[in-house]
Structures are given as structure tokens and as C-alpha cells.
Design a protein around this motif. Structure first.
Motif, PDB file in Angstrom:
ATOM      1  N   TYR A 146      48.671 -53.558 -68.973  1.00  0.00           N
ATOM      2  CA  TYR A 146      49.472 -52.836 -67.973  1.00  0.00           C
ATOM      3  C   TYR A 146      49.150 -53.275 -66.538  1.00  0.00           C
ATOM      4  O   TYR A 146      49.234 -52.488 -65.598  1.00  0.00           O
ATOM      5  N   GLY A 147      48.725 -54.531 -66.387  1.00  0.00           N
ATOM      6  CA  GLY A 147      48.426 -55.074 -65.056  1.00  0.00           C
ATOM      7  C   GLY A 147      47.011 -54.791 -64.588  1.00  0.00           C
ATOM      8  O   GLY A 147      46.563 -55.295 -63.556  1.00  0.00           O
ATOM      9  N   LYS A 148      46.249 -54.008 -65.368  1.00  0.00           N
ATOM     10  CA  LYS A 148      44.897 -53.616 -64.927  1.00  0.00           C
ATOM     11  C   LYS A 148      43.948 -54.812 -64.857  1.00  0.00           C
ATOM     12  O   LYS A 148      42.949 -54.763 -64.142  1.00  0.00           O
ATOM     13  N   VAL A 149      44.245 -55.881 -65.621  1.00  0.00           N
ATOM     14  CA  VAL A 149      43.346 -57.050 -65.615  1.00  0.00           C
ATOM     15  C   VAL A 149      43.355 -57.762 -64.256  1.00  0.00           C
ATOM     16  O   VAL A 149      42.442 -58.530 -63.959  1.00  0.00           O
ATOM     17  N   ALA A 150      44.395 -57.493 -63.442  1.00  0.00           N
ATOM     18  CA  ALA A 150      44.508 -58.171 -62.141  1.00  0.00           C
ATOM     19  C   ALA A 150      44.048 -57.272 -60.996  1.00  0.00           C
ATOM     20  O   ALA A 150      44.179 -57.628 -59.829  1.00  0.00           O
ATOM     21  N   GLN A 151      43.511 -56.096 -61.334  1.00  0.00           N
ATOM     22  CA  GLN A 151      43.079 -55.150 -60.298  1.00  0.00           C
ATOM     23  C   GLN A 151      41.569 -54.892 -60.416  1.00  0.00           C
ATOM     24  O   GLN A 151      40.984 -55.186 -61.455  1.00  0.00           O
ATOM     25  N   PRO A 152      40.955 -54.334 -59.358  1.00  0.00           N
ATOM     26  CA  PRO A 152      39.543 -53.973 -59.488  1.00  0.00           C
ATOM     27  C   PRO A 152      39.374 -53.014 -60.669  1.00  0.00           C
ATOM     28  O   PRO A 152      40.177 -52.097 -60.842  1.00  0.00           O
ATOM     29  N   ILE A 153      38.340 -53.256 -61.490  1.00  0.00           N
ATOM     30  CA  ILE A 153      38.172 -52.444 -62.705  1.00  0.00           C
ATOM     31  C   ILE A 153      37.544 -51.100 -62.355  1.00  0.00           C
ATOM     32  O   ILE A 153      36.503 -51.040 -61.697  1.00  0.00           O
ATOM     33  N   ALA A 154      38.188 -50.026 -62.805  1.00  0.00           N
ATOM     34  CA  ALA A 154      37.681 -48.676 -62.538  1.00  0.00           C
ATOM     35  C   ALA A 154      36.334 -48.493 -63.235  1.00  0.00           C
ATOM     36  O   ALA A 154      36.077 -49.099 -64.283  1.00  0.00           O
ATOM     37  N   HIS A 155      35.494 -47.626 -62.671  1.00  0.00           N
ATOM     38  CA  HIS A 155      34.163 -47.380 -63.220  1.00  0.00           C
ATOM     39  C   HIS A 155      34.264 -46.981 -64.696  1.00  0.00           C
ATOM     40  O   HIS A 155      35.027 -46.082 -65.051  1.00  0.00           O
ATOM     41  N   ASN A 156      33.505 -47.642 -65.532  1.00  0.00           N
ATOM     42  CA  ASN A 156      33.414 -47.306 -66.960  1.00  0.00           C
ATOM     43  C   ASN A 156      34.705 -47.524 -67.753  1.00  0.00           C
ATOM     44  O   ASN A 156      34.891 -46.918 -68.802  1.00  0.00           O
TER      45      ASN A 156
END
Ligand SMILES: C[S@@+](CC[C@H](N)C(=O)[O-])C[C@H]1O[C@@H](n2cnc3c(N)ncnc32)[C@H](O)[C@@H]1O
Length: 193
Positions: A146-156
Motif C-alpha cells: 500500500y505504498g508503505k515501502v516508500a515511506q518512513p517505517i512506523a515504529h514496530n
């Protein structure tokens, strides 16, 4: 297939995990192009992608599909039983990390669609355990997450962390060649050299 989608949306938690028509058709086409004899799927869910793969298989080619959640077994099994391609599908219940070593088979094609936190473990198992060989293809779903691989990774956020690590491991692995197909949530198409 429409009935399977309907049943999934009526009866199962997280129905959007189902592959659906676009990805199902793509899987079928890839199977028809590559003509694998033995296919492995990690993550059967309600069986949509398994039936799509099975539809493309030729002759005595077979699919081993593995699902860890035994509550999903009967839905998938009932649709496999009703399908003219169902006899090509061997359904296994348990974690792929335990079932694949027990099956002791080498696959021409693998569709990874299990727990996103385990993608690197599936990859290492397949590549290091001898469950794929030169010329095999590994397809990994949801690698854009969902595009999360291209964004800063949320804690945990272990799901995103593992998918990012998986994609990195693949692109840096000299044993394989790969291309990311940005269809739906992204498929990493990996060829074992
Ligand atoms: C995204 S769904 C699969 C969707 C299915 N391939 C389809 O297209 O309809 C992921 C499935 O993987 C299963 N799963 C998670 N970890 C697993 C494991 N270690 N081994 C086998 N299946 C696993 C989950 O229970 C879930 O049903």
C-alpha cells in the motif's frame, strides 16, 4: 470465481486479502506462459489464487497450496471440490515454514502470499533449502504494501520492515534476477539464475 469472492466477503475476516480477477488472471497467464510442472503457493486463504493457478496448469502438473489457518480449510476445499481444476490442487494445513521441508519437493514456480512478516524467511527457505532451482520463478505479492515501502517505517511495523528487507535481499542476491510489476499491490517477479 464470482461465488468464491462473494462467499469470502460474506464469511471471512479481512476479505480484501483475496487476489481477485486482475491478479488471478495474471497468475493464470503466467502459468500458461511458463508451463510449470510443480507449483507452490504460500497462503491459500479461501482459494482464489490457487484456482487461478490451477486453471492455467497443463497435463499432470500440480499445485501444493499451504494455509496456516485451519478455519479456512473447508471454504477452499469446497470450492476446489466443485472446480474442474480442483484435482490439480493439493491442500496442506500448517505453516509453510514447516510444511515445505516436509514435502521435500522442488518447484518450478512459487507464489508467496503468506504472512508479510515472514517473507524473508520464506525466501531463505526456498533458496537455501533447494526447493527451487535454476529456471524457477518466485512471485511475491504485496511487495509495495500500500505504498508503505516508500515511506518512513512506523515504529514496530514488522510487516513493512520485512517486506522492505525482502525486496532488498532479492535485488542484492546474485543468484536471482527480478522485476517489480506494479499491478495492484505490487508483485516481485523473481527468476532463479
Ligand atoms: C493474503 S492471504 C492469501 C490470499 C490468497 N493467496 C488469495 O489470493 O486469495 C494470506 C494468507 O496467508 C496465510 N498465512 C500466514 N502465514 C502463513 C504461513 N506461515 N504458512 C501458510 N499460510 C500462511 C494467512 O492465514 C492468510 O490466509
Amino acid at each position: 470465481m464470482h461465488l468464491l469472492e462473494r462467499e469470502t466477503y460474506l464469511r471471512v475476516i479481512n476479505p480484501r486479502m483475496i487476489s481477485g480477477h486482475l491478479q488471478g488472471k495474471l497468475l493464470e497467464m503466467l502459468v500458461r506462459m511458463l508451463r510449470p510442472k510443480r507449483v507452490l503457493e504460500i497462503g491459500t486463504f479461501t482459494g482464489y489464487s490457487a484456482l487461478s493457478i490451477a486453471r492455467g496448469l497443463e497435463g499432470d502438473a500440480t499445485l501444493d497450496t499451504i494455509e496456516v489457518d485451519d478455519e479456512l480449510e473447508y471454504i477452499a476445499a469446497s470450492f476446489f471440490a466443485r472446480s474442474q481444476y480442483g484435482h490439480r490442487i493439493h491442500q496442506h494445513i500448517g505453516s509453510a515454514l514447516e510444511v515445505v521441508p516436509r514435502l521435500e519437493r522442488c518447484y518450478d514456480m512459487v507464489f508467496i502470499d503468506g504472512d508479510k512478516r515472514e517473507y524473508t524467511a520464506y525466501y531463505d527457505m526456498l533458496m537455501d533449502g533447494g526447493y527451487v532451482r535454476s529456471g524457477s520463478f518466485i512471485l511475491a505479492d504485496n511487495i509495495l504494501w500500500y505504498g508503505k515501502v516508500a515511506q518512513p517505517i512506523a515504529h514496530n511495523d514488522k510487516h513493512t520492515e520485512n517486506i522492505v528487507e525482502f525486496n532488498r535481499r532479492v535485488v542484492e542476491d546474485p543468484r536471482v534476477d527480478n522485476v517489480i510489476v506494479p499491478i495492484r499491490d505490487g508483485i516481485n517477479l523473481i527468476r532463479v539464475l
